[in-house]
Design a protein around this motif. Sequence first.
Motif, mmCIF file in Angstrom:
data_model
loop_
_atom_site.group_PDB
_atom_site.id
_atom_site.type_symbol
_atom_site.label_atom_id
_atom_site.label_comp_id
_atom_site.label_asym_id
_atom_site.label_seq_id
_atom_site.Cartn_x
_atom_site.Cartn_y
_atom_site.Cartn_z
ATOM 1 N N MET A 1 -10.923 -4.146 12.823
ATOM 2 C CA MET A 1 -10.820 -4.219 11.380
ATOM 3 C C MET A 1 -9.371 -3.927 10.976
ATOM 4 S SD MET A 1 -13.309 -2.317 8.756
ATOM 5 C CE MET A 1 -12.627 -1.583 7.326
ATOM 6 N N ALA A 2 -8.850 -4.701 10.035
ATOM 7 C CA ALA A 2 -7.475 -4.539 9.576
ATOM 8 C C ALA A 2 -7.435 -4.627 8.052
ATOM 9 C CB ALA A 2 -6.590 -5.606 10.195
ATOM 10 N N PRO A 3 -7.751 -3.514 7.381
ATOM 11 C CA PRO A 3 -7.770 -3.555 5.913
ATOM 12 C C PRO A 3 -6.394 -3.803 5.309
ATOM 13 C CG PRO A 3 -8.185 -1.321 6.712
ATOM 14 C CD PRO A 3 -8.090 -2.207 7.908
ATOM 15 N N THR A 4 -6.355 -4.715 4.345
ATOM 16 C CA THR A 4 -5.123 -4.980 3.613
ATOM 17 C C THR A 4 -4.898 -3.861 2.614
ATOM 18 O OG1 THR A 4 -5.352 -7.367 3.838
ATOM 19 C CG2 THR A 4 -3.978 -6.583 2.016
ATOM 20 N N ILE A 5 -3.693 -3.347 2.589
ATOM 21 C CA ILE A 5 -3.338 -2.272 1.677
ATOM 22 C C ILE A 5 -2.651 -2.841 0.446
ATOM 23 C CG2 ILE A 5 -2.017 -0.138 1.410
ATOM 24 C CD1 ILE A 5 -2.149 -0.091 4.593
ATOM 25 N N VAL A 6 -1.677 -3.717 0.689
ATOM 26 C CA VAL A 6 -0.861 -4.276 -0.391
ATOM 27 C C VAL A 6 -0.476 -5.705 -0.030
ATOM 28 C CG1 VAL A 6 1.376 -4.116 -1.564
ATOM 29 C CG2 VAL A 6 0.143 -2.035 -1.017
ATOM 30 N N ARG A 7 -0.410 -6.553 -1.039
ATOM 31 C CA ARG A 7 0.229 -7.866 -0.912
ATOM 32 C C ARG A 7 1.394 -7.858 -1.891
ATOM 33 N NH1 ARG A 7 -2.522 -11.662 2.006
ATOM 34 N NH2 ARG A 7 -4.705 -11.204 2.378
ATOM 35 N N ASP A 8 2.560 -8.165 -1.378
ATOM 36 C CA ASP A 8 3.775 -8.163 -2.197
ATOM 37 C C ASP A 8 4.545 -9.429 -1.835
ATOM 38 O OD1 ASP A 8 6.432 -7.737 -3.175
ATOM 39 O OD2 ASP A 8 6.050 -5.588 -3.241
ATOM 40 N N GLY A 9 4.508 -10.422 -2.712
ATOM 41 C CA GLY A 9 5.106 -11.704 -2.384
ATOM 42 C C GLY A 9 4.397 -12.277 -1.174
ATOM 43 N N GLN A 10 5.154 -12.679 -0.175
ATOM 44 C CA GLN A 10 4.556 -13.230 1.045
ATOM 45 C C GLN A 10 4.248 -12.158 2.086
ATOM 46 O OE1 GLN A 10 7.445 -16.467 1.987
ATOM 47 N NE2 GLN A 10 5.659 -17.769 1.742
ATOM 48 N N PHE A 11 4.475 -10.904 1.754
ATOM 49 C CA PHE A 11 4.218 -9.815 2.687
ATOM 50 C C PHE A 11 2.823 -9.243 2.490
ATOM 51 C CE2 PHE A 11 8.854 -9.823 2.324
ATOM 52 C CZ PHE A 11 9.220 -9.840 3.660
ATOM 53 N N ARG A 12 2.131 -9.028 3.599
ATOM 54 C CA ARG A 12 0.824 -8.361 3.594
ATOM 55 C C ARG A 12 0.964 -7.104 4.428
ATOM 56 N NH1 ARG A 12 -3.453 -9.040 7.697
ATOM 57 N NH2 ARG A 12 -5.237 -7.877 6.926
ATOM 58 N N LEU A 13 0.632 -5.962 3.838
ATOM 59 C CA LEU A 13 0.697 -4.685 4.536
ATOM 60 C C LEU A 13 -0.708 -4.269 4.916
ATOM 61 C CD1 LEU A 13 3.358 -4.933 2.913
ATOM 62 C CD2 LEU A 13 3.335 -2.455 2.734
ATOM 63 N N PHE A 14 -0.878 -3.868 6.166
ATOM 64 C CA PHE A 14 -2.211 -3.501 6.658
ATOM 65 C C PHE A 14 -2.084 -2.566 7.849
ATOM 66 C CE2 PHE A 14 -0.816 -7.113 9.080
ATOM 67 C CZ PHE A 14 -1.297 -6.916 10.358
ATOM 68 N N PHE A 15 -3.235 -2.006 8.264
ATOM 69 C CA PHE A 15 -3.267 -1.259 9.510
ATOM 70 C C PHE A 15 -4.565 -1.569 10.229
ATOM 71 C CE2 PHE A 15 -6.026 1.693 7.406
ATOM 72 C CZ PHE A 15 -5.447 2.014 6.207
ATOM 73 N N ILE B 1 5.128 3.088 -0.395
ATOM 74 C CA ILE B 1 4.873 4.175 0.549
ATOM 75 C C ILE B 1 3.697 5.055 0.131
ATOM 76 C CG2 ILE B 1 6.593 5.778 -0.409
ATOM 77 C CD1 ILE B 1 6.137 5.343 3.296
ATOM 78 N N GLN B 2 3.609 5.390 -1.142
ATOM 79 C CA GLN B 2 2.512 6.261 -1.581
ATOM 80 C C GLN B 2 1.157 5.563 -1.452
ATOM 81 O OE1 GLN B 2 3.100 9.631 -2.435
ATOM 82 N NE2 GLN B 2 0.948 9.563 -1.866
ATOM 83 N N GLU B 3 1.098 4.287 -1.793
ATOM 84 C CA GLU B 3 -0.147 3.525 -1.641
ATOM 85 C C GLU B 3 -0.566 3.459 -0.172
ATOM 86 O OE1 GLU B 3 -0.178 -0.291 -4.152
ATOM 87 O OE2 GLU B 3 1.915 0.437 -4.199
ATOM 88 N N ILE B 4 0.397 3.252 0.707
ATOM 89 C CA ILE B 4 0.105 3.167 2.137
ATOM 90 C C ILE B 4 -0.439 4.500 2.641
ATOM 91 C CG2 ILE B 4 1.104 2.839 4.430
ATOM 92 C CD1 ILE B 4 3.282 1.080 2.964
ATOM 93 N N GLU B 5 0.251 5.590 2.309
ATOM 94 C CA GLU B 5 -0.200 6.913 2.760
ATOM 95 C C GLU B 5 -1.569 7.257 2.193
ATOM 96 O OE1 GLU B 5 3.002 9.584 1.767
ATOM 97 O OE2 GLU B 5 4.174 8.957 3.512
ATOM 98 N N ASP B 6 -1.805 6.966 0.923
ATOM 99 C CA ASP B 6 -3.113 7.231 0.320
ATOM 100 C C ASP B 6 -4.210 6.432 1.018
ATOM 101 O OD1 ASP B 6 -1.848 8.943 -1.457
ATOM 102 O OD2 ASP B 6 -1.982 7.564 -3.163
ATOM 103 N N ALA B 7 -3.948 5.145 1.280
ATOM 104 C CA ALA B 7 -4.927 4.293 1.963
ATOM 105 C C ALA B 7 -5.201 4.800 3.385
ATOM 106 C CB ALA B 7 -4.449 2.851 1.999
ATOM 107 N N TRP B 8 -4.155 5.243 4.058
ATOM 108 C CA TRP B 8 -4.299 5.781 5.427
ATOM 109 C C TRP B 8 -5.235 6.999 5.402
ATOM 110 C CZ3 TRP B 8 -2.291 4.296 10.166
ATOM 111 C CH2 TRP B 8 -2.430 5.216 11.197
ATOM 112 N N HIS B 9 -4.987 7.919 4.491
ATOM 113 C CA HIS B 9 -5.801 9.139 4.434
ATOM 114 C C HIS B 9 -7.229 8.845 4.013
ATOM 115 C CE1 HIS B 9 -2.430 11.611 5.464
ATOM 116 N NE2 HIS B 9 -1.726 11.145 4.447
ATOM 117 N N ARG B 10 -7.424 7.907 3.106
ATOM 118 C CA ARG B 10 -8.783 7.506 2.719
ATOM 119 C C ARG B 10 -9.519 6.891 3.903
ATOM 120 N NH1 ARG B 10 -6.352 5.514 -1.829
ATOM 121 N NH2 ARG B 10 -6.485 3.380 -1.050
ATOM 122 N N HIS B 11 -8.838 6.008 4.606
ATOM 123 C CA HIS B 11 -9.480 5.269 5.685
ATOM 124 C C HIS B 11 -9.754 6.138 6.907
ATOM 125 C CE1 HIS B 11 -10.671 1.608 7.754
ATOM 126 N NE2 HIS B 11 -9.990 2.041 8.802
#
Length: 79
Positions: free
Chosen positions: A1-15, A66-76
Amino acid sequence: MAPTIVRDGQFRLFFFSREEPRIHVHVSHPHGEAKFWLTPSVHLAVNVGFSPVEIRQAHAVVQAHIQEIEDAWHRHFGR
């Protein structure tokens, strides 16, 4: 599973759900993919296909979210 955290332009951030415990984020783009460590500061871990300009852009996107990524990491992961 690779949840998407953010889409910004053509960039997709996930883990990935079952990867190493050190906080990091993957950045996907039509030209490639990269992995950035978030601690102790944002820095490149792996680059596959990005040009130096795209790496700088990806780094800026990670910094901007960065804050959205860290928050998503801790939630997940509950860490």
